[in-house]
Write a protein that holds these residues in place. Structure first.
Motif, PDB file in Angstrom:
ATOM      1  N   ARG A 106     124.520  53.178  76.500  1.00  0.00           N
ATOM      2  CA  ARG A 106     124.385  54.449  77.209  1.00  0.00           C
ATOM      3  C   ARG A 106     124.529  54.320  78.724  1.00  0.00           C
ATOM      4  N   PHE A 107     124.229  53.137  79.253  1.00  0.00           N
ATOM      5  CA  PHE A 107     124.272  53.016  80.719  1.00  0.00           C
ATOM      6  C   PHE A 107     125.684  53.191  81.273  1.00  0.00           C
ATOM      7  N   ARG A 108     126.694  53.062  80.414  1.00  0.00           N
ATOM      8  CA  ARG A 108     128.074  53.170  80.885  1.00  0.00           C
ATOM      9  C   ARG A 108     128.406  54.562  81.405  1.00  0.00           C
ATOM     10  N   THR A 109     127.650  55.575  80.912  1.00  0.00           N
ATOM     11  CA  THR A 109     127.990  56.975  81.184  1.00  0.00           C
ATOM     12  C   THR A 109     128.152  57.268  82.675  1.00  0.00           C
ATOM     13  N   ALA A 110     127.236  56.714  83.470  1.00  0.00           N
ATOM     14  CA  ALA A 110     127.251  57.049  84.893  1.00  0.00           C
ATOM     15  C   ALA A 110     128.303  56.279  85.675  1.00  0.00           C
ATOM     16  N   VAL A 111     128.810  55.198  85.115  1.00  0.00           N
ATOM     17  CA  VAL A 111     129.691  54.347  85.920  1.00  0.00           C
ATOM     18  C   VAL A 111     131.111  54.217  85.378  1.00  0.00           C
ATOM     19  N   TYR A 112     131.362  54.724  84.173  1.00  0.00           N
ATOM     20  CA  TYR A 112     132.652  54.388  83.577  1.00  0.00           C
ATOM     21  C   TYR A 112     133.830  55.088  84.249  1.00  0.00           C
ATOM     22  N   ARG A 113     133.616  56.295  84.765  1.00  0.00           N
ATOM     23  CA  ARG A 113     134.739  56.980  85.410  1.00  0.00           C
ATOM     24  C   ARG A 113     135.191  56.215  86.657  1.00  0.00           C
ATOM     25  N   ALA A 114     134.210  55.791  87.447  1.00  0.00           N
ATOM     26  CA  ALA A 114     134.543  55.007  88.647  1.00  0.00           C
ATOM     27  C   ALA A 114     135.265  53.716  88.242  1.00  0.00           C
ATOM     28  N   ILE A 428     140.708  57.528  98.143  1.00  0.00           N
ATOM     29  CA  ILE A 428     141.305  58.872  98.030  1.00  0.00           C
ATOM     30  C   ILE A 428     140.958  59.471  96.660  1.00  0.00           C
ATOM     31  N   LEU A 429     141.117  58.671  95.625  1.00  0.00           N
ATOM     32  CA  LEU A 429     140.912  59.169  94.257  1.00  0.00           C
ATOM     33  C   LEU A 429     139.471  59.627  94.025  1.00  0.00           C
ATOM     34  N   VAL A 430     138.495  58.857  94.515  1.00  0.00           N
ATOM     35  CA  VAL A 430     137.098  59.266  94.272  1.00  0.00           C
ATOM     36  C   VAL A 430     136.740  60.525  95.069  1.00  0.00           C
ATOM     37  N   LYS A 431     137.548  60.827  96.080  1.00  0.00           N
ATOM     38  CA  LYS A 431     137.287  62.054  96.834  1.00  0.00           C
ATOM     39  C   LYS A 431     138.013  63.259  96.225  1.00  0.00           C
ATOM     40  N   VAL A 432     139.094  62.995  95.525  1.00  0.00           N
ATOM     41  CA  VAL A 432     139.894  64.108  94.983  1.00  0.00           C
ATOM     42  C   VAL A 432     139.470  64.453  93.547  1.00  0.00           C
ATOM     43  N   MET A 433     139.113  63.429  92.787  1.00  0.00           N
ATOM     44  CA  MET A 433     138.765  63.647  91.374  1.00  0.00           C
ATOM     45  C   MET A 433     137.288  63.332  91.133  1.00  0.00           C
ATOM     46  N   PRO A 434     136.689  63.954  90.110  1.00  0.00           N
ATOM     47  CA  PRO A 434     135.272  63.665  89.844  1.00  0.00           C
ATOM     48  C   PRO A 434     135.072  62.208  89.453  1.00  0.00           C
ATOM     49  N   SER A 435     134.202  61.524  90.187  1.00  0.00           N
ATOM     50  CA  SER A 435     134.007  60.098  89.914  1.00  0.00           C
ATOM     51  C   SER A 435     132.886  59.862  88.905  1.00  0.00           C
ATOM     52  N   LEU A 436     132.392  60.943  88.332  1.00  0.00           N
ATOM     53  CA  LEU A 436     131.390  60.836  87.264  1.00  0.00           C
ATOM     54  C   LEU A 436     131.825  61.729  86.112  1.00  0.00           C
ATOM     55  N   SER A 437     131.467  61.319  84.911  1.00  0.00           N
ATOM     56  CA  SER A 437     131.805  62.150  83.770  1.00  0.00           C
ATOM     57  C   SER A 437     130.712  63.199  83.566  1.00  0.00           C
ATOM     58  N   ILE A 438     131.031  64.431  83.913  1.00  0.00           N
ATOM     59  CA  ILE A 438     130.033  65.507  83.847  1.00  0.00           C
ATOM     60  C   ILE A 438     129.604  65.751  82.402  1.00  0.00           C
ATOM     61  N   ALA A 439     130.587  65.877  81.525  1.00  0.00           N
ATOM     62  CA  ALA A 439     130.268  66.195  80.125  1.00  0.00           C
ATOM     63  C   ALA A 439     129.428  65.101  79.488  1.00  0.00           C
ATOM     64  N   GLU A 440     129.796  63.849  79.734  1.00  0.00           N
ATOM     65  CA  GLU A 440     129.040  62.755  79.099  1.00  0.00           C
ATOM     66  C   GLU A 440     127.642  62.636  79.679  1.00  0.00           C
ATOM     67  N   LEU A 441     127.507  62.935  80.974  1.00  0.00           N
ATOM     68  CA  LEU A 441     126.159  62.890  81.565  1.00  0.00           C
ATOM     69  C   LEU A 441     125.272  63.968  80.954  1.00  0.00           C
ATOM     70  N   LYS A 442     125.877  65.122  80.694  1.00  0.00           N
ATOM     71  CA  LYS A 442     125.104  66.199  80.057  1.00  0.00           C
ATOM     72  C   LYS A 442     124.704  65.807  78.638  1.00  0.00           C
ATOM     73  N   GLU A 443     125.633  65.219  77.942  1.00  0.00           N
ATOM     74  CA  GLU A 443     125.357  64.792  76.574  1.00  0.00           C
ATOM     75  C   GLU A 443     124.292  63.693  76.579  1.00  0.00           C
ATOM     76  N   SER A 444     124.427  62.790  77.556  1.00  0.00           N
ATOM     77  CA  SER A 444     123.497  61.667  77.645  1.00  0.00           C
ATOM     78  C   SER A 444     122.087  62.159  77.987  1.00  0.00           C
ATOM     79  N   ALA A 445     122.007  63.128  78.918  1.00  0.00           N
ATOM     80  CA  ALA A 445     120.702  63.691  79.282  1.00  0.00           C
ATOM     81  C   ALA A 445     120.068  64.347  78.069  1.00  0.00           C
TER      82      ALA A 445
END
Lengths: 457, 179
Positions: A106-114, A428-445
């Motif tokens: 589960r810990f991957r959720t917050a870091v996998y997009r980055a 540039i990419l982390v500023k233009v695109m979401p660097s966290l997975s919103i849906a997975e964080l919601k599911e994880s919460a």
């Protein structure tokens, strides 16, 4: 702060005992605002380094490969070192997003997009080096099989061709994996942003509307992406290792290379991810979502892979010492005590000794402790590839061809440029695109809520 | 047998009942009650794939796996056949090795299997998503991407008052009839 705790700040209150859905969008949108002065400085500096690398390359194109330190018997140098290094860095993203997904970590959720973003940029960076290395980049397309008037085809028995297929497949699959995972998040954000960003997100989210049918296709498809990416990630660095292992050069010709390279790739990739995440989570205001717990888990991965890498170094020397081949013994003695010995021992310190500090929780849970270990790991893993390449080529079967390889300033400039290129596009990419997975964080919460409810019951 | 697409489109024109929930638990409870009452065609929109909602909806497993498998198999075949054909088309003796060397071609076959499998999977996911979007009748609301869950019952199945009461009982924060 857990995802659940974060939720309580922004979520709509629900009835007692029925948990609400957390508001992840607000911190993510905030993280994509205009960069602050420090981030701007980093973007400009990395852009300048990339430009310097571009200039060095232009000189190489103009004057030829003579500007490099490459010569007969030392045909591979820092370009191939950089290629292997960046492919290795790219391994972290797929490990975190696919392999840990299959293991339900589960810990991957917050870091996998980055990590996935890092993968795509790192593969792109790695892909530059074979083009640089061929000397005449305008003929780089000869690497690919294509119908031509002369009826020539590429040599599919060569590991270099395997590399072309492995790396291009890896780039395609990791880019698709990153894009598919972002679709629901871009849809969630399109109403929260304005201007060009809203149009871009609307376009890239492909009209996603969060219906159960869409989630059904997405969930199943994502699972199969992970299932395909997992053997791919192992195959890619195995194929890269076979560039060496298929050659009958002492120090290279070993069946150990594939697992050793894969472990090293994950080791360097996770270390680079930690190196990036520690300053970024503060710069982007995401410290509440990417917590010390996540860094601790990543630190444990670094420690685990460090042990595998240390074991592999030991095995290499053991096999050389007791394998009964004088050439192999000679090459490994040269590696440890020859002209490149300072690089070798620095590598051993950075990759095997220093990471042992991660056995102490204090080092894994403090940012200073993690950086103390992970920055040297990045250096050590670059040196590892350099040592493998330089020592074996400098000390081959024919003593009259032995020579020391000295990279030229142009090669150093291009190496620096590759780091600039990587950091520039990543920032540039982390500023233009979401660097966290919103849906997975919601599911994880929500998963955390379920556990709390079950525990209370 | 599932209804034909034109039939579904006709039903959607009639609108239906939309219930909005704050919590996946409540939405799942409402869906389960509605299905018990005989509403088979309940649909939902949610910000994340909440397992209990998906379980309550009781959809059959997606066939994407088989499509991906077929794509991967085609890729592996292509990898082996292409390398073998090019070796025969331009015969080149390399160190006396067999002209068609299947062992080294396994690397290309494997990479093509992954590549074709992944691209087929992507195509199947996109087609599946577009298809489900076309047949659903859920109103497009930003809150369903945010922090709420929408449960929709087409007019043809919604028995109005009982369905509405079931949703309210399960904890709906808003129940309305949409056109």
């Amino acid at each position: 702060m857990s995802h659940r705790e974060l939720a309580t700040a922004g979520a709509t209150p629900a009835a007692a005992g029925t948990p609400a859905i957390p508001d992840i969008e607000t911190p993510v949108v905030a993280s994509m605002g205009l960069p602050g002065p420090i981030l701007w400085t980093l973007i400009v500096l990395s852009g300048a380094a990339a430009a310097l690398g571009g200039w060095c390359w232009s000189v190489q194109i103009q004057r030829g490969m003579v500007v490099t330190g490459l010569q007969n018997t030392e045909g591979w140098g820092v370009y191939i070192t950089n290629f292997v290094f960046w492919v290795g860095i790219a391994h972290c993203g797929t490990l975190v997003s696919a392999i840990l997904f299959l293991f339900r970590a589960r810990f991957r959720t917050a870091v996998y997009r980055a990590a996935e973003m890092m993968t795509v940029i790192a593969v792109t960076t790695a892909g530059l080096f074979p083009i640089l290395h061929v000397g005449r980049p305008w003929f780089a397309y000869w690497l690919f099989p294509y119908p031509n008037q002369r009826h020539l085809w590429v040599n599919f028995k060569s590991p270099l061709l395997w590399d072309v297929f492995a790396v291009s497949t890896y780039f395609t699959v990791s880019a698709v994996f990153l894009f598919v995972g972002m679709i629901p998040d871009l849809a969630a954000l399109r109403a929260r942003v304005s201007g060009w960003r809203s149009k871009l997100y609307g376009l890239l989210s492909l009209g996603w509307r969060n219906s159960d049918g869409e989630w059904r296709s997405f969930g199943r498809g994502y699972l199969f992406f992970a299932a395909l990416a997992t053997p791919l990630v192992i195959s890619v660095h195995s194929v890269v290792s076979w560039d060496f292992a298929m050659a009958i050069l002492p120090g290279w010709h070993s069946t150990l290379f594939a697992p050793y390279f894969v472990a090293g790739a994950i080791f360097s990739g996770v270390a680079m991810l930690i190196t990036l995440l520690i300053p970024l989570r503060r710069a982007l205001g995401l410290s509440d979502l990417i917590t010390r717990h996540h860094l601790d888990m990543l630190g444990q991965l670094v420690l685990f892979t460090s042990l595998i890498v240390a074991y592999s170094y030991g095995t290499e020397f053991f096999l050389a010492a007791f394998g009964g081949t004088a050439l192999e013994r000679s090459t490994f003695a040269y590696r440890a005590f020859g002209s490149y010995a300072p690089f070798f021992w620095t590598m051993v310190f950075c990759n095997c000794i220093n990471p042992m500090l991660l056995f102490f929780k204090r080092f894994r849970t403090t940012t200073a402790g993690l950086l103390w270990v992970c920055i040297p790991v990045n250096v050590g893993m670059w040196l590892e590839r350099f040592v493998i390449i330089a020592t074996s080529l400098s000390h081959n079967q024919e003593p009259f061809t032995w020579r020391i390889y000295h990279p030229s300033l142009y090669e150093a400039g291009i190496t620096l440029g590759s780091f600039g290129w990587f950091f520039f596009w990543y920032l540039i990419l982390v500023k233009v695109m979401p660097s966290l997975s919103i849906a997975e964080l919601k599911e994880s919460a929500h998963g955390e809520d379920e556990e709390v409810v079950a525990h209370a019951a | 047998m599932p209804p034909e697409a034109p039939e579904l489109a006709r039903r959607e024109k009639g609108g239906g009942l939309l219930a909005v929930f704050d919590s996946p638990h409540d939405a799942a409870r409402a869906i389960a009650s509605l299905r018990q009452r005989g509403c088979d065609d309940v649909r939902a929109a949610m910000p994340a794939p909440y397992p209990e909602v998906e379980r309550a909806l009781g959809r059959s497993p997606s066939r994407i796996g088989w499509i991906t498998f077929a794509g991967g198999l085609a890729g592996a075949c292509f990898g082996y056949l292409f390398t073998s054909w090019t070796s025969v088309d331009w015969p080149l003796n390399i160190g006396g090795r067999p002209l068609v060397s299947l062992v080294p071609y396994t690397v290309i076959g494997f990479e093509c299997m992954i590549l074709f499998g992944a691209l087929t999977n992507l195509t199947a996911v996109l087609i599946g998503a577009f298809w489900s979007r076309w047949r659903r009748g859920l109103p497009d609301r930003a809150e369903f991407a945010g922090n709420r869950i929408g449960v929709f019952v087409p007019a043809a199945q919604a028995g109005d008052a009982p369905c509405e009461a079931l949703c309210r009982e399960a904890g709906a924060v808003e129940v309305s009839h949409v056109a």
